[in-house]
Design a protein around this motif. Structure first.
Motif, PDB file in Angstrom:
ATOM      1  N   TRP A  58       0.811  -1.217   0.000  1.00 34.90           N
ATOM      2  CA  TRP A  58       0.000   0.000   0.000  1.00 34.90           C
ATOM      3  C   TRP A  58       0.846   1.271   0.000  1.00 34.90           C
ATOM      4  O   TRP A  58       0.361   2.330   0.403  1.00 34.90           O
ATOM      5  N   SER A 116       7.391   4.871  10.850  1.00 36.98           N
ATOM      6  CA  SER A 116       6.393   3.896  10.373  1.00 36.98           C
ATOM      7  C   SER A 116       5.008   4.402  10.735  1.00 36.98           C
ATOM      8  O   SER A 116       4.869   5.315  11.564  1.00 36.98           O
ATOM      9  N   GLY A 117       4.004   3.775  10.160  1.00 35.19           N
ATOM     10  CA  GLY A 117       2.635   4.164  10.485  1.00 35.19           C
ATOM     11  C   GLY A 117       2.344   3.956  11.964  1.00 35.19           C
ATOM     12  O   GLY A 117       1.692   4.780  12.611  1.00 35.19           O
ATOM     13  N   SER A 118       2.854   2.849  12.500  1.00 29.98           N
ATOM     14  CA  SER A 118       2.620   2.559  13.918  1.00 29.98           C
ATOM     15  C   SER A 118       3.209   3.647  14.810  1.00 29.98           C
ATOM     16  O   SER A 118       2.569   4.085  15.769  1.00 29.98           O
ATOM     17  N   VAL A 121       1.172   6.809  14.742  1.00 32.77           N
ATOM     18  CA  VAL A 121      -0.038   6.726  15.574  1.00 32.77           C
ATOM     19  C   VAL A 121       0.341   6.795  17.058  1.00 32.77           C
ATOM     20  O   VAL A 121      -0.295   7.494  17.851  1.00 32.77           O
ATOM     21  N   TYR A 151      -7.568  -0.796  12.590  1.00 31.24           N
ATOM     22  CA  TYR A 151      -6.146  -1.198  12.627  1.00 31.24           C
ATOM     23  C   TYR A 151      -5.300   0.064  12.561  1.00 31.24           C
ATOM     24  O   TYR A 151      -5.448   0.880  11.640  1.00 31.24           O
ATOM     25  N   HIS A 152      -4.434   0.229  13.561  1.00 35.42           N
ATOM     26  CA  HIS A 152      -3.589   1.421  13.591  1.00 35.42           C
ATOM     27  C   HIS A 152      -2.106   1.087  13.751  1.00 35.42           C
ATOM     28  O   HIS A 152      -1.299   1.999  13.928  1.00 35.42           O
ATOM     29  N   GLY A 153      -1.754  -0.194  13.719  1.00 36.54           N
ATOM     30  CA  GLY A 153      -0.349  -0.552  13.812  1.00 36.54           C
ATOM     31  C   GLY A 153      -0.101  -1.603  14.874  1.00 36.54           C
ATOM     32  O   GLY A 153      -1.038  -2.121  15.501  1.00 36.54           O
ATOM     33  N   GLU A 223      -9.716   5.801  11.009  1.00 38.74           N
ATOM     34  CA  GLU A 223      -9.203   5.641   9.645  1.00 38.74           C
ATOM     35  C   GLU A 223     -10.230   6.345   8.754  1.00 38.74           C
ATOM     36  O   GLU A 223     -11.355   5.849   8.607  1.00 38.74           O
ATOM     37  N   ASP A 257      -6.017   8.874  11.102  1.00 37.36           N
ATOM     38  CA  ASP A 257      -4.934   7.973  10.723  1.00 37.36           C
ATOM     39  C   ASP A 257      -4.985   7.825   9.198  1.00 37.36           C
ATOM     40  O   ASP A 257      -5.706   6.988   8.663  1.00 37.36           O
ATOM     41  N   VAL A 259      -2.516   6.909   7.386  1.00 35.28           N
ATOM     42  CA  VAL A 259      -1.347   6.110   7.009  1.00 35.28           C
ATOM     43  C   VAL A 259      -1.600   5.373   5.686  1.00 35.28           C
ATOM     44  O   VAL A 259      -0.755   5.368   4.789  1.00 35.28           O
ATOM     45  N   ALA A 260      -2.775   4.760   5.563  1.00 31.86           N
ATOM     46  CA  ALA A 260      -3.077   4.020   4.330  1.00 31.86           C
ATOM     47  C   ALA A 260      -3.684   4.925   3.263  1.00 31.86           C
ATOM     48  O   ALA A 260      -3.489   4.704   2.069  1.00 31.86           O
ATOM     49  N   LYS A 286       3.269   5.260   4.938  1.00 30.12           N
ATOM     50  CA  LYS A 286       3.194   4.517   3.664  1.00 30.12           C
ATOM     51  C   LYS A 286       3.578   5.313   2.399  1.00 30.12           C
ATOM     52  O   LYS A 286       4.709   5.261   1.953  1.00 30.12           O
TER      53      LYS A 286
HETATM   54  N1  PLP Z   1      -2.507   2.769  10.343  1.00 32.18           N
HETATM   55  C1  PLP Z   1      -3.141   2.259   9.271  1.00 32.18           C
HETATM   56  C2  PLP Z   1      -4.483   2.811   8.880  1.00 32.18           C
HETATM   57  C3  PLP Z   1      -2.555   1.240   8.525  1.00 32.18           C
HETATM   58  O1  PLP Z   1      -3.204   0.730   7.474  1.00 32.18           O
HETATM   59  C4  PLP Z   1      -1.283   0.766   8.920  1.00 32.18           C
HETATM   60  C5  PLP Z   1      -0.640  -0.305   8.157  1.00 32.18           C
HETATM   61  O2  PLP Z   1      -1.210  -0.970   7.330  1.00 32.18           O
HETATM   62  C6  PLP Z   1      -0.669   1.321  10.046  1.00 32.18           C
HETATM   63  C7  PLP Z   1      -1.303   2.325  10.730  1.00 32.18           C
HETATM   64  C8  PLP Z   1       0.667   0.821  10.506  1.00 32.18           C
HETATM   65  O3  PLP Z   1       1.667   1.227   9.625  1.00 32.18           O
HETATM   66  P1  PLP Z   1       3.090   0.522   9.631  1.00 32.18           P
HETATM   67  O4  PLP Z   1       2.892  -0.849   9.083  1.00 32.18           O
HETATM   68  O5  PLP Z   1       3.924   1.386   8.738  1.00 32.18           O
HETATM   69  O6  PLP Z   1       3.564   0.507  11.036  1.00 32.18           O
END
Ligand code: PLP
Length: 451
Positions: A58, A116-118, A121, A151-153, A223, A257, A259-260, A286
């Motif tokens: 993604w 990273s996304g995690s 967040v 899902y946020h990480g 999200e 969030d 991220v995606a 991402k």
């Molecule tokens: N937040 C959302 C909405 C995501 O879709 C993801 C990963 O798919 C994350 C956070 C976590 O990102 P990362 O995998 O870069 O830690």
């Protein structure tokens, strides 16, 4: 060539622990080793080409080996690969912060980097928590509200606001408890309503929680417009802006969030734009570097940022930072990526999204396709055993997984989320490639579910 590949395959199985992977299963099959990429395609160690239907998890925006991003990274390498943001600044992180603020929804003025996304967040949660600790003397606002299926990480904070059982169940004793509101998964409405007559009752459930607990809630994490990992669950138009209104009403910060969804994935620079929403905090990762480097950012408003200002010994500082925070190579890639996200890019993207929608329509009549969901260039095709009753397949049949493995034989790499087949092409994908992706996916769904 074959000898080299065999050696890599052997070593991979012996040494590498893959993410989100049952390694027993992995070790009993031949790993696909990617060596190169070009445009929308990945090329394996044996020279075989595959369409990259996951946009490399993604992230990919302009395709692999995008000349302008390649060159920006090479030029930055010739200056310096890394210097720290702890006590020092660097040019690419400054340029990028300015570009991000200009591209972001109104009101977001400050940029905190991570990788990273995690972590983006995690940082958002900590900023929101500390903000209230430093501004709210009346009562403690120490809780969070998040959504079912979110899902946020994978870090502890981001897992605490997430809710995909198989990912978080084992860690439950270590997670903090968040309030949980229903997300509008309209195909399987958590409130057992039908979209035609529900009037978004899930919003009422959300407001009920805020009415009762708003005084103790620091922030709501969402999200925007689509829950990705939950299975590409698209929210009806108006849901996000209603959440913004309610969070304002009950004095709860809104963390988007993205991220995606960020950087064109839903057709706009950010999904929030689709509903004119300005969050208090926004997480991006991402697509930030066009899919090149691990870089993330958490953006926030002046109001939030100002609550962290004071004399050193007041200890209002945000004591958080990662070694590679604001890495110049990542930031240089992101600057090049953002420069490419111009008006022309979005005009072309709009056309591609329409073509994608037309192709996705073609799945709807299939015997075991229960629901097809799309937000821009993110899509999920939910497979069901019984279309009438919406009865899902037994998890042990691994229907989605089998479709994706079949697709690989035809030169397409896709990944499922349970029995939802995810289609997430690079944003620059050509119309003919999109068509090919849809054709292969359709053929493989038929083969696995009907054949
Ligand atoms: N937040 C959302 C909405 C995501 O879709 C993801 C990963 O798919 C994350 C956070 C976590 O990102 P990362 O995998 O870069 O830690």
């Amino acid at each position: 060539m074959r000898k080299k590949t065999i050696r890599l395959e052997r070593l991979d199985k012996r040494r590498v622990w893959h993410p989100f992977t049952q390694m027993k299963e992995w070790n009993s099959s031949a790993p696909l080793i990617i060596e190169r990429g070009q445009g929308s395609c990945l090329i394996d160690a044996e020279g075989r080409r595959y369409l990259d239907g996951t946009a490399s998890m993604w992230v990919n925006v302009h395709g692999h080996r995008k000349n302008k991003i390649d060159r920006a990274i090479k030029a930055q390498i010739d200056r310096i690969a890394h210097s720290t943001l702890l006590g020092l600044a660097n040019a690419p992180s400054i340029e990028l912060a300015e570009m991000l603020v200009k591209a972001a929804p109104n009101g977001l003025e400050k940029v905190f980097y991570s990788d990273s996304g995690s972590t983006a967040v995690e940082i958002a949660l900590k900023i929101a928590f500390q903000y209230w600790e430093q501004t709210n003397k009346k009562n403690k606002k120490q809780r969070f509200i998040a959504f079912q299926g979110a899902y946020h990480g994978d870090t502890f904070g981001s897992m605490s606001v997430g809710e995909i059982d198989i990912f978080v169940e084992k860690y439950r004793p270590l997670l903090f408890k968040a309030f949980r509101a229903p997300y509008p998964y309209c195909y399987r409405c958590p409130l057992k309503k039908e979209p035609a007559d529900c009037e978004m009752e899930c919003l009422k459930a959300f407001e009920d929680i805020l009415k009762k607990h708003g005084h103790e809630i620091a922030a709501c994490v969402i999200e925007p417009r689509i829950q990705g990992a939950a299975g590409m669950i698209t929210a009806p138009a108006g849901f996000l802006s209603a959440i913004r209104k309610l969070t304002n009403k009950y004095d709860v910060l809104l963390i988007a969030d993205e991220v995606a969804t960020g950087f064109g994935r839903t057709g706009k620079m950010f999904a929030c734009e689709k509903e004119g929403v300005s969050p208090d905090i926004m997480c991006v990762a991402k697509g930030l570097t066009g899919g090149y480097m691990p870089l993330a950012a958490t953006l926030t408003t002046d109001a939030v940022y100002n609550a962290f200002l004071g004399e050193y010994v007041e200890y209002k500082t945000f004591f958080h930072g990662h070694t590679y925070t604001g890495n110049p190579l990542g930031c240089a890639a992101a600057v090049a990526n953002l420069k490419l996200l111009d008006k022309l890019f979005f005009r072309r993207l709009e056309k591609r999204i329409d073509i994608f929608a037309g192709l996705l329509d073609g799945f709807k009549g299939m015997a075991h396709v229960g629901d097809v969901r799309q937000a821009g260039m993110m899509a999920g095709v939910e497979l069901v055993e019984d279309k009438k009753t919406k009865r899902p397949y037994l998890a042990s049949l691994r229907t989605g997984h089998r479709v994706c493995m079949e697709a690989r034989k035809h030169g397409l790499i896709i990944r499922p989320l349970g029995d939802t087949v995810v289609l997430m092409p690079v944003l620059s994908i050509k119309a003919a490639e999109l068509k090919k992706m849809a054709e292969i996916t359709g053929k493989c769904i038929r083969k696995v579910t009907e054949g």
